[in-house]
Scaffold this motif. Sequence first.
Motif, mmCIF file in Angstrom:
data_model
loop_
_atom_site.group_PDB
_atom_site.id
_atom_site.type_symbol
_atom_site.label_atom_id
_atom_site.label_comp_id
_atom_site.label_asym_id
_atom_site.label_seq_id
_atom_site.Cartn_x
_atom_site.Cartn_y
_atom_site.Cartn_z
ATOM 1 N N GLY A 144 -33.326 -74.631 -17.287
ATOM 2 C CA GLY A 144 -33.294 -74.278 -18.704
ATOM 3 C C GLY A 144 -32.177 -73.345 -19.114
ATOM 4 N N HIS A 145 -32.545 -72.382 -19.982
ATOM 5 C CA HIS A 145 -31.506 -71.543 -20.580
ATOM 6 C C HIS A 145 -30.892 -70.570 -19.582
ATOM 7 C CE1 HIS A 145 -34.963 -69.042 -20.609
ATOM 8 N NE2 HIS A 145 -34.465 -68.099 -21.393
ATOM 9 N N TYR A 146 -31.508 -70.424 -18.380
ATOM 10 C CA TYR A 146 -30.872 -69.599 -17.343
ATOM 11 C C TYR A 146 -29.512 -70.191 -16.977
ATOM 12 C CZ TYR A 146 -35.019 -66.735 -16.468
ATOM 13 O OH TYR A 146 -36.048 -65.842 -16.585
ATOM 14 N N GLY A 147 -29.452 -71.525 -16.949
ATOM 15 C CA GLY A 147 -28.193 -72.201 -16.629
ATOM 16 C C GLY A 147 -27.129 -71.887 -17.674
ATOM 17 N N ARG A 148 -27.531 -71.874 -18.948
ATOM 18 C CA ARG A 148 -26.567 -71.543 -20.029
ATOM 19 C C ARG A 148 -26.068 -70.115 -19.868
ATOM 20 N NH1 ARG A 148 -26.049 -75.619 -23.953
ATOM 21 N NH2 ARG A 148 -24.288 -74.352 -24.614
ATOM 22 N N ALA A 149 -26.977 -69.213 -19.476
ATOM 23 C CA ALA A 149 -26.587 -67.804 -19.291
ATOM 24 C C ALA A 149 -25.551 -67.696 -18.161
ATOM 25 C CB ALA A 149 -27.816 -66.963 -18.957
ATOM 26 N N ILE A 150 -25.778 -68.459 -17.095
ATOM 27 C CA ILE A 150 -24.826 -68.415 -15.960
ATOM 28 C C ILE A 150 -23.462 -68.965 -16.394
ATOM 29 C CG2 ILE A 150 -24.349 -69.432 -13.679
ATOM 30 C CD1 ILE A 150 -27.380 -69.101 -13.093
ATOM 31 N N ASP A 151 -23.473 -70.068 -17.161
ATOM 32 C CA ASP A 151 -22.201 -70.610 -17.681
ATOM 33 C C ASP A 151 -21.479 -69.545 -18.503
ATOM 34 O OD1 ASP A 151 -22.627 -73.059 -16.570
ATOM 35 O OD2 ASP A 151 -23.486 -73.969 -18.386
ATOM 36 N N TRP A 152 -22.239 -68.869 -19.351
ATOM 37 C CA TRP A 152 -21.628 -67.852 -20.233
ATOM 38 C C TRP A 152 -21.010 -66.728 -19.396
ATOM 39 C CZ3 TRP A 152 -21.861 -62.683 -21.185
ATOM 40 C CH2 TRP A 152 -21.237 -62.242 -22.351
ATOM 41 N N ILE A 153 -21.759 -66.270 -18.398
ATOM 42 C CA ILE A 153 -21.252 -65.175 -17.547
ATOM 43 C C ILE A 153 -19.932 -65.600 -16.895
ATOM 44 C CG2 ILE A 153 -21.665 -63.856 -15.417
ATOM 45 C CD1 ILE A 153 -24.672 -63.893 -16.105
ATOM 46 N N ASN A 154 -19.917 -66.826 -16.365
ATOM 47 C CA ASN A 154 -18.714 -67.264 -15.644
ATOM 48 C C ASN A 154 -17.519 -67.473 -16.564
ATOM 49 O OD1 ASN A 154 -19.964 -67.120 -13.185
ATOM 50 N ND2 ASN A 154 -20.547 -69.281 -13.121
ATOM 51 N N ALA A 155 -17.795 -67.650 -17.859
ATOM 52 C CA ALA A 155 -16.681 -67.886 -18.785
ATOM 53 C C ALA A 155 -16.320 -66.635 -19.578
ATOM 54 C CB ALA A 155 -17.067 -69.020 -19.751
ATOM 55 N N CYS A 156 -17.035 -65.530 -19.364
ATOM 56 C CA CYS A 156 -16.895 -64.393 -20.305
ATOM 57 C C CYS A 156 -15.604 -63.605 -20.113
ATOM 58 C CB CYS A 156 -18.112 -63.466 -20.217
ATOM 59 S SG CYS A 156 -18.141 -62.473 -18.711
ATOM 60 N N GLY A 157 -14.977 -63.719 -18.965
ATOM 61 C CA GLY A 157 -13.703 -63.027 -18.782
ATOM 62 C C GLY A 157 -13.838 -61.522 -18.584
ATOM 63 N N ARG A 158 -15.037 -61.041 -18.361
ATOM 64 C CA ARG A 158 -15.266 -59.608 -18.102
ATOM 65 C C ARG A 158 -15.643 -59.431 -16.628
ATOM 66 N NH1 ARG A 158 -13.513 -59.942 -22.332
ATOM 67 N NH2 ARG A 158 -14.383 -59.477 -24.370
ATOM 68 N N PRO A 159 -15.468 -58.230 -16.094
ATOM 69 C CA PRO A 159 -15.947 -57.997 -14.727
ATOM 70 C C PRO A 159 -17.454 -58.220 -14.653
ATOM 71 C CG PRO A 159 -14.569 -56.171 -15.467
ATOM 72 C CD PRO A 159 -14.804 -57.038 -16.666
ATOM 73 N N VAL A 160 -17.885 -58.867 -13.598
ATOM 74 C CA VAL A 160 -19.308 -59.199 -13.432
ATOM 75 C C VAL A 160 -19.838 -58.512 -12.167
ATOM 76 C CG1 VAL A 160 -20.959 -61.071 -13.013
ATOM 77 C CG2 VAL A 160 -19.021 -61.428 -14.577
ATOM 78 N N VAL A 161 -20.902 -57.760 -12.359
ATOM 79 C CA VAL A 161 -21.556 -57.106 -11.217
ATOM 80 C C VAL A 161 -22.882 -57.809 -10.982
ATOM 81 C CG1 VAL A 161 -22.494 -54.952 -10.297
ATOM 82 C CG2 VAL A 161 -20.492 -54.901 -11.817
ATOM 83 N N ALA A 162 -23.069 -58.361 -9.786
ATOM 84 C CA ALA A 162 -24.327 -59.048 -9.476
ATOM 85 C C ALA A 162 -25.277 -58.069 -8.791
ATOM 86 C CB ALA A 162 -24.066 -60.243 -8.570
#
Length: 524
Positions: A144-162
């Motif tokens: 579901g929408h978790y997948g959309r959130a992951i797409d957004w994170i990967n495209a956001c262009g900001r540093p990502v901390v997991a």
Amino acid sequence: MKLLTAARMRELDRQAIEDLGIPGVVLMENAGRGAAERLARCYAEFFPGPVLILAGKGNNGGDGYVIARHLLNWGWQVQTLVLAEPSAIVGDASVNLDILTRMGGQVAFVPDEHRLLTALDELGATRLVVDALFGTGLCAPVRGHYGRAIDWINACGRPVVAVDIPSGVDATHGSLLGKAVRADLTLTFAAPKLGQALYPGWAQVGTLEVLDIGIPATLLAACEEDFRLVTAAEVGPLLPARPATGHKGTFGHLLVVAGSRGKTGAAALAAEGGLRMGAGLVTLGCPLSVQPAMAIKLTEVMTASLAEVDGALALAAGEALRDLWRDKEALAVGPGLGTSEETTELVRKLVRECPLPMVIDADGLNALGPYPSFLRDIPDLQAVLTPHPGEMSRLTGTSVADIEADRVGAARRFALDYRVTLVLKGARTIVALPDGRVRITAGGNPGMASGGMGDALTGIIGGLLAQGLTVESAAVLGVYLHALAGDRLAVRQGNSGLFASDLLRELPAARAALAAGEIEDRLC
Ligand SMILES: NC(=O)C1=CN([C@@H]2O[C@H](COP(=O)(O)OP(=O)(O)OC[C@H]3O[C@@H](n4cnc5c(N)ncnc54)[C@H](OP(=O)(O)O)[C@@H]3O)[C@@H](O)[C@H]2O)[C@@H](O)CC1
Ligand SMILES: [K+]
């Protein structure tokens, strides 16, 4: 360094909480606070944010709420999006969500795609993103929408901390469960997870840091160590001693059985690998018609002519081999032998009868498979098998795709089943020991994907066996040094166009650096 599966991590949590009485909320506090501190220090230049925290409904999301609270407390601007209804958040996560809300944290619930996308659209500038969607609890494809959130994170262009692990990476197998976050920094808890040490998960992790969350060291030490990431501190002590009074007889004599017409390079690399690894003497047994060329090519290696049929070893070479192995300490068999019927039969006879510790590679492996059940009947067999996935496929009758999908499982099953040490080569080489333990090497680079690298590894392991190492130690140390030499070469020459013979020239310096304690391990 221990690597934990998701199940082992859950068991550690359970022991800390139920057996020792450490409240889960305390562990979550330690995890979240530790992560907030690292994040604030690593990204101090982005103060005061805003920071966006994307939280799932489980305990990984719970860590996210603790991070949000501390950052808020230290003056950061924090926005938290929860991808679930408030009622779905339970337990320790719910405790921390309540605190965050009561202290005025900006929290929005986005339990479906529409509300998620609207919230993301309306978001002001974000300087940093925290991925607290899934941790070790995810074991099915992202829905579901978790997948959309992951797409957004990967495209956001900001540093990502997991938090703990990039969401979507299977913590045990390293596979990507549909979609997975690509993090710049992963802050993992208690110990690295097995899935973080394996491709493709490894490529999503970015820099990996391990945070102590208060699980007692005694619990961690007591948990069985099935999986380890090999470190310099662990393999350094395995290096064979070089006593000042040593002579060539001290450091063992390796017998290499390799080569056929048209495949002389493989034999040369395996033989030189033994010498570069420090064996005192190396003798190459090869087909009669190939021997003169080998003698010219190899200055330091002794050569012996063996009976042949059409340029490949004949069954009649068996007697001479028996004489050859008598005064040797180890055997390396396989590179460049070819797959003629007589050679295949000779190899099987050699493996069955030769009492030396041995490393079997390439056509040596092809001669064994498929399903080499006769290995189980050889008393005291001390063998390292070094297949690449294609050879592993032939040994097991399993497709390359299936082997690649579970490299650890495939190697482990084989080692347990046939009671051998199995080195499954490839990106993240796996060493599976006969008792089921697994060792993973972080080193290596794409420059090592070139012809002859495997033959060099055969010689390296053979050289270590000749110096008296056990098959387990020779395999673990050999794979580590092979990768280390390849990485040192790549630092100077880049990661393409590397020659196996160049790697062997680098090997003595790599060994010396390891012996001197100069190697800093990289987790990722
Ligand atoms: N235990 C402790 O003491 C400590 C644990 N800690 C932290 O907890 C983390 C583990 O937490 P966890 O076990 O709650 O699971 P988590 O990773 O948050 O995700 C599972 C959630 O996602 C959901 N879900 C599952 N699959 C799904 C799918 N395919 N698509 C969509 N949703 C899916 C699933 O819901 P369900 O499917 O069950 O309804 C469930 O709610 C660990 O990594 C660490 O960060 C630290 O605080 C230290 C102390
Ligand atoms: K995560």
